[in-house]
Write a protein that holds these residues in place. Sequence first.
Motif, PDB file in Angstrom:
ATOM      1  N   ASP A  20       0.667  -1.300   0.016  1.00  0.00           N
ATOM      2  CA  ASP A  20      -0.018   0.015  -0.081  1.00  0.00           C
ATOM      3  C   ASP A  20       0.988   1.370  -0.067  1.00  0.00           C
ATOM      4  O   ASP A  20       0.714   2.169   0.745  1.00  0.00           O
ATOM      5  CB  ASP A  20      -0.994  -0.214   1.069  1.00  0.00           C
ATOM      6  CG  ASP A  20      -1.902  -1.084   1.031  1.00  0.00           C
ATOM      7  OD1 ASP A  20      -2.620  -1.391  -0.002  1.00  0.00           O
ATOM      8  OD2 ASP A  20      -2.588  -1.449   2.150  1.00  0.00           O
ATOM      9  N   ASN A  21       1.802   1.177  -0.948  1.00  0.00           N
ATOM     10  CA  ASN A  21       2.882   2.346  -1.256  1.00  0.00           C
ATOM     11  C   ASN A  21       3.687   2.627   0.121  1.00  0.00           C
ATOM     12  O   ASN A  21       4.231   3.849   0.444  1.00  0.00           O
ATOM     13  CB  ASN A  21       2.116   3.853  -1.661  1.00  0.00           C
ATOM     14  CG  ASN A  21       1.531   3.365  -2.837  1.00  0.00           C
ATOM     15  OD1 ASN A  21       2.149   2.659  -3.553  1.00  0.00           O
ATOM     16  ND2 ASN A  21       0.223   4.054  -3.314  1.00  0.00           N
ATOM     17  N   ILE A  22       3.804   1.908   0.954  1.00  0.00           N
ATOM     18  CA  ILE A  22       4.752   1.913   2.388  1.00  0.00           C
ATOM     19  C   ILE A  22       5.735   1.051   2.165  1.00  0.00           C
ATOM     20  O   ILE A  22       5.341  -0.208   1.919  1.00  0.00           O
ATOM     21  CB  ILE A  22       3.593   1.751   3.718  1.00  0.00           C
ATOM     22  CG1 ILE A  22       2.552   2.669   3.566  1.00  0.00           C
ATOM     23  CG2 ILE A  22       4.446   1.867   4.869  1.00  0.00           C
ATOM     24  CD1 ILE A  22       1.448   2.571   4.876  1.00  0.00           C
ATOM     25  N   VAL A  23       6.890   1.455   2.721  1.00  0.00           N
ATOM     26  CA  VAL A  23       8.084   0.579   2.452  1.00  0.00           C
ATOM     27  C   VAL A  23       8.398  -0.180   3.651  1.00  0.00           C
ATOM     28  O   VAL A  23       8.008   0.357   4.921  1.00  0.00           O
ATOM     29  CB  VAL A  23       9.232   1.565   1.929  1.00  0.00           C
ATOM     30  CG1 VAL A  23      10.643   0.522   2.117  1.00  0.00           C
ATOM     31  CG2 VAL A  23       9.338   2.090   0.735  1.00  0.00           C
ATOM     32  N   GLY A  24       8.611  -1.496   3.710  1.00  0.00           N
ATOM     33  CA  GLY A  24       8.704  -2.277   4.911  1.00  0.00           C
ATOM     34  C   GLY A  24       9.722  -3.534   4.616  1.00  0.00           C
ATOM     35  O   GLY A  24      10.459  -3.289   3.739  1.00  0.00           O
ATOM     36  N   GLY A  45       5.118 -12.458   6.245  1.00  0.00           N
ATOM     37  CA  GLY A  45       4.248 -11.335   5.961  1.00  0.00           C
ATOM     38  C   GLY A  45       5.218 -10.253   5.957  1.00  0.00           C
ATOM     39  O   GLY A  45       6.623 -10.078   6.365  1.00  0.00           O
ATOM     40  N   TRP A  46       4.383  -8.985   6.034  1.00  0.00           N
ATOM     41  CA  TRP A  46       5.085  -7.735   5.727  1.00  0.00           C
ATOM     42  C   TRP A  46       5.084  -6.903   6.883  1.00  0.00           C
ATOM     43  O   TRP A  46       3.968  -6.848   7.481  1.00  0.00           O
ATOM     44  CB  TRP A  46       4.518  -6.949   4.393  1.00  0.00           C
ATOM     45  CG  TRP A  46       4.917  -5.690   4.316  1.00  0.00           C
ATOM     46  CD1 TRP A  46       5.878  -5.203   3.490  1.00  0.00           C
ATOM     47  CD2 TRP A  46       4.382  -4.413   5.037  1.00  0.00           C
ATOM     48  NE1 TRP A  46       5.974  -3.685   3.782  1.00  0.00           N
ATOM     49  CE2 TRP A  46       5.136  -3.428   4.257  1.00  0.00           C
ATOM     50  CE3 TRP A  46       3.419  -4.094   5.894  1.00  0.00           C
ATOM     51  CZ2 TRP A  46       4.636  -2.165   4.681  1.00  0.00           C
ATOM     52  CZ3 TRP A  46       3.066  -2.704   6.120  1.00  0.00           C
ATOM     53  CH2 TRP A  46       3.770  -1.812   5.393  1.00  0.00           C
ATOM     54  N   VAL A  47       5.933  -6.253   7.184  1.00  0.00           N
ATOM     55  CA  VAL A  47       5.896  -5.309   8.483  1.00  0.00           C
ATOM     56  C   VAL A  47       6.211  -4.047   8.015  1.00  0.00           C
ATOM     57  O   VAL A  47       7.264  -3.994   6.943  1.00  0.00           O
ATOM     58  CB  VAL A  47       6.939  -5.791   9.688  1.00  0.00           C
ATOM     59  CG1 VAL A  47       6.259  -6.904  10.353  1.00  0.00           C
ATOM     60  CG2 VAL A  47       8.187  -5.840   9.419  1.00  0.00           C
ATOM     61  N   GLU A  48       5.933  -2.693   8.512  1.00  0.00           N
ATOM     62  CA  GLU A  48       6.208  -1.611   8.238  1.00  0.00           C
ATOM     63  C   GLU A  48       7.527  -1.303   8.788  1.00  0.00           C
ATOM     64  O   GLU A  48       8.116  -1.425   9.912  1.00  0.00           O
ATOM     65  CB  GLU A  48       5.110  -0.604   8.815  1.00  0.00           C
ATOM     66  CG  GLU A  48       5.503   0.827   8.127  1.00  0.00           C
ATOM     67  CD  GLU A  48       4.358   1.811   8.619  1.00  0.00           C
ATOM     68  OE1 GLU A  48       4.426   2.997   8.484  1.00  0.00           O
ATOM     69  OE2 GLU A  48       3.229   1.299   9.090  1.00  0.00           O
ATOM     70  N   GLY A  49       8.557  -0.565   7.837  1.00  0.00           N
ATOM     71  CA  GLY A  49       9.680   0.123   8.260  1.00  0.00           C
ATOM     72  C   GLY A  49       9.442   1.450   8.706  1.00  0.00           C
ATOM     73  O   GLY A  49       8.469   1.978   8.885  1.00  0.00           O
ATOM     74  N   ASN A  50      10.604   2.168   8.906  1.00  0.00           N
ATOM     75  CA  ASN A  50      10.632   3.545   9.279  1.00  0.00           C
ATOM     76  C   ASN A  50      11.492   4.470   8.712  1.00  0.00           C
ATOM     77  O   ASN A  50      12.788   3.798   8.054  1.00  0.00           O
ATOM     78  CB  ASN A  50      10.620   3.851  10.846  1.00  0.00           C
ATOM     79  CG  ASN A  50      11.927   3.194  11.531  1.00  0.00           C
ATOM     80  OD1 ASN A  50      12.905   3.333  10.878  1.00  0.00           O
ATOM     81  ND2 ASN A  50      11.889   2.615  12.800  1.00  0.00           N
ATOM     82  N   LEU A  51      11.461   5.682   8.854  1.00  0.00           N
ATOM     83  CA  LEU A  51      12.336   6.740   7.898  1.00  0.00           C
ATOM     84  C   LEU A  51      13.935   6.568   8.526  1.00  0.00           C
ATOM     85  O   LEU A  51      14.904   6.702   7.799  1.00  0.00           O
ATOM     86  CB  LEU A  51      11.747   8.043   8.141  1.00  0.00           C
ATOM     87  CG  LEU A  51      10.469   8.099   7.379  1.00  0.00           C
ATOM     88  CD1 LEU A  51      10.196   9.622   7.643  1.00  0.00           C
ATOM     89  CD2 LEU A  51      10.543   8.042   5.860  1.00  0.00           C
ATOM     90  N   HIS A 130      -0.392 -10.114   2.012  1.00  0.00           N
ATOM     91  CA  HIS A 130      -1.220 -10.084   0.389  1.00  0.00           C
ATOM     92  C   HIS A 130      -0.095 -10.335  -0.622  1.00  0.00           C
ATOM     93  O   HIS A 130       0.298  -9.943  -1.474  1.00  0.00           O
ATOM     94  CB  HIS A 130      -1.532  -8.505   0.263  1.00  0.00           C
ATOM     95  CG  HIS A 130      -2.302  -7.756   1.438  1.00  0.00           C
ATOM     96  ND1 HIS A 130      -3.410  -8.332   1.584  1.00  0.00           N
ATOM     97  CD2 HIS A 130      -1.868  -6.948   2.297  1.00  0.00           C
ATOM     98  CE1 HIS A 130      -4.044  -7.267   2.561  1.00  0.00           C
ATOM     99  NE2 HIS A 130      -3.074  -6.666   3.097  1.00  0.00           N
ATOM    100  N   TRP A 131      -0.281 -11.749  -0.776  1.00  0.00           N
ATOM    101  CA  TRP A 131       0.606 -12.473  -2.109  1.00  0.00           C
ATOM    102  C   TRP A 131       0.003 -12.159  -3.435  1.00  0.00           C
ATOM    103  O   TRP A 131      -1.083 -12.532  -3.450  1.00  0.00           O
ATOM    104  CB  TRP A 131       0.849 -13.890  -1.505  1.00  0.00           C
ATOM    105  CG  TRP A 131       1.186 -14.102  -0.025  1.00  0.00           C
ATOM    106  CD1 TRP A 131       0.488 -14.979   0.623  1.00  0.00           C
ATOM    107  CD2 TRP A 131       2.245 -13.795   0.578  1.00  0.00           C
ATOM    108  NE1 TRP A 131       1.139 -15.199   2.025  1.00  0.00           N
ATOM    109  CE2 TRP A 131       2.464 -14.208   1.947  1.00  0.00           C
ATOM    110  CE3 TRP A 131       3.427 -12.815   0.305  1.00  0.00           C
ATOM    111  CZ2 TRP A 131       3.157 -14.107   2.594  1.00  0.00           C
ATOM    112  CZ3 TRP A 131       4.423 -12.650   1.116  1.00  0.00           C
ATOM    113  CH2 TRP A 131       4.249 -13.188   2.527  1.00  0.00           C
ATOM    114  N   PRO A 132       0.773 -11.851  -4.176  1.00  0.00           N
ATOM    115  CA  PRO A 132       0.362 -11.388  -5.634  1.00  0.00           C
ATOM    116  C   PRO A 132       0.058 -12.725  -6.080  1.00  0.00           C
ATOM    117  O   PRO A 132       0.730 -13.579  -6.114  1.00  0.00           O
ATOM    118  CB  PRO A 132       1.632 -10.565  -6.034  1.00  0.00           C
ATOM    119  CG  PRO A 132       2.629 -10.992  -5.388  1.00  0.00           C
ATOM    120  CD  PRO A 132       2.286 -11.314  -4.027  1.00  0.00           C
ATOM    121  N   ILE A 133      -1.078 -12.700  -6.866  1.00  0.00           N
ATOM    122  CA  ILE A 133      -1.333 -13.864  -7.781  1.00  0.00           C
ATOM    123  C   ILE A 133      -0.604 -13.600  -9.088  1.00  0.00           C
ATOM    124  O   ILE A 133      -0.954 -12.382  -9.705  1.00  0.00           O
ATOM    125  CB  ILE A 133      -2.688 -14.065  -8.101  1.00  0.00           C
ATOM    126  CG1 ILE A 133      -3.494 -14.211  -6.503  1.00  0.00           C
ATOM    127  CG2 ILE A 133      -3.128 -15.039  -8.907  1.00  0.00           C
ATOM    128  CD1 ILE A 133      -4.993 -14.203  -6.512  1.00  0.00           C
TER     129      ILE A 133
END
Length: 171
Positions: A20-24, A45-51, A130-133
């Motif tokens: 969702d346009n957030i890097v992690g 899965g995915w976790v959000e990173g920080n600046l 959210h694994w891409p198909i």
Amino acid sequence: KFEGVYAQQYQILLDNKVNDNIVGYHVLTPLKVEGSVEYILVNRGWVEGNLNRELPVINTPEGKQIVEGDLFFPLTKFFTLEAPVVKSKEWKKVWQHIDMQQYKEAAPFEIKPYVVRLDAKSGGGGFSRHWPIPKDRVTVHLGYAYQWFGFALTSFIIYIVLNFKRVNKES
């Protein structure tokens, strides 16, 4: 679907994963399969990173976990500027790509050559999944087929026109 215990000390984070346009990061944790000496790498899965590029705090459940997911075979050929991972006393926590051969060489245990992508409904200490198909490319292949059959038909018509001459009855 299988059971096992996570080995958190050999967990890695795959860098630069966008959700969702957030890097992690994608969190990959090896899991010792119950009743086996081998481990399986589980993408939790995915976790959000920080600046500030500080690593996020990852909570890994302890004890026996029931894991359910899909098999994923990482690419074996890719371009990277990352230095090769070697066995050392300090485990490298952030990787650019998952190279199963390097992971096998760096880890002190046997690991299967694939990754299990944790199912969205499965527990097992997962994060955003959210694994891409893979895209259905049937229409592209049909387009190429129509194109080549059109070339063949055009070539056949040109052949007929150029090779059959009218015979003059007077000669």
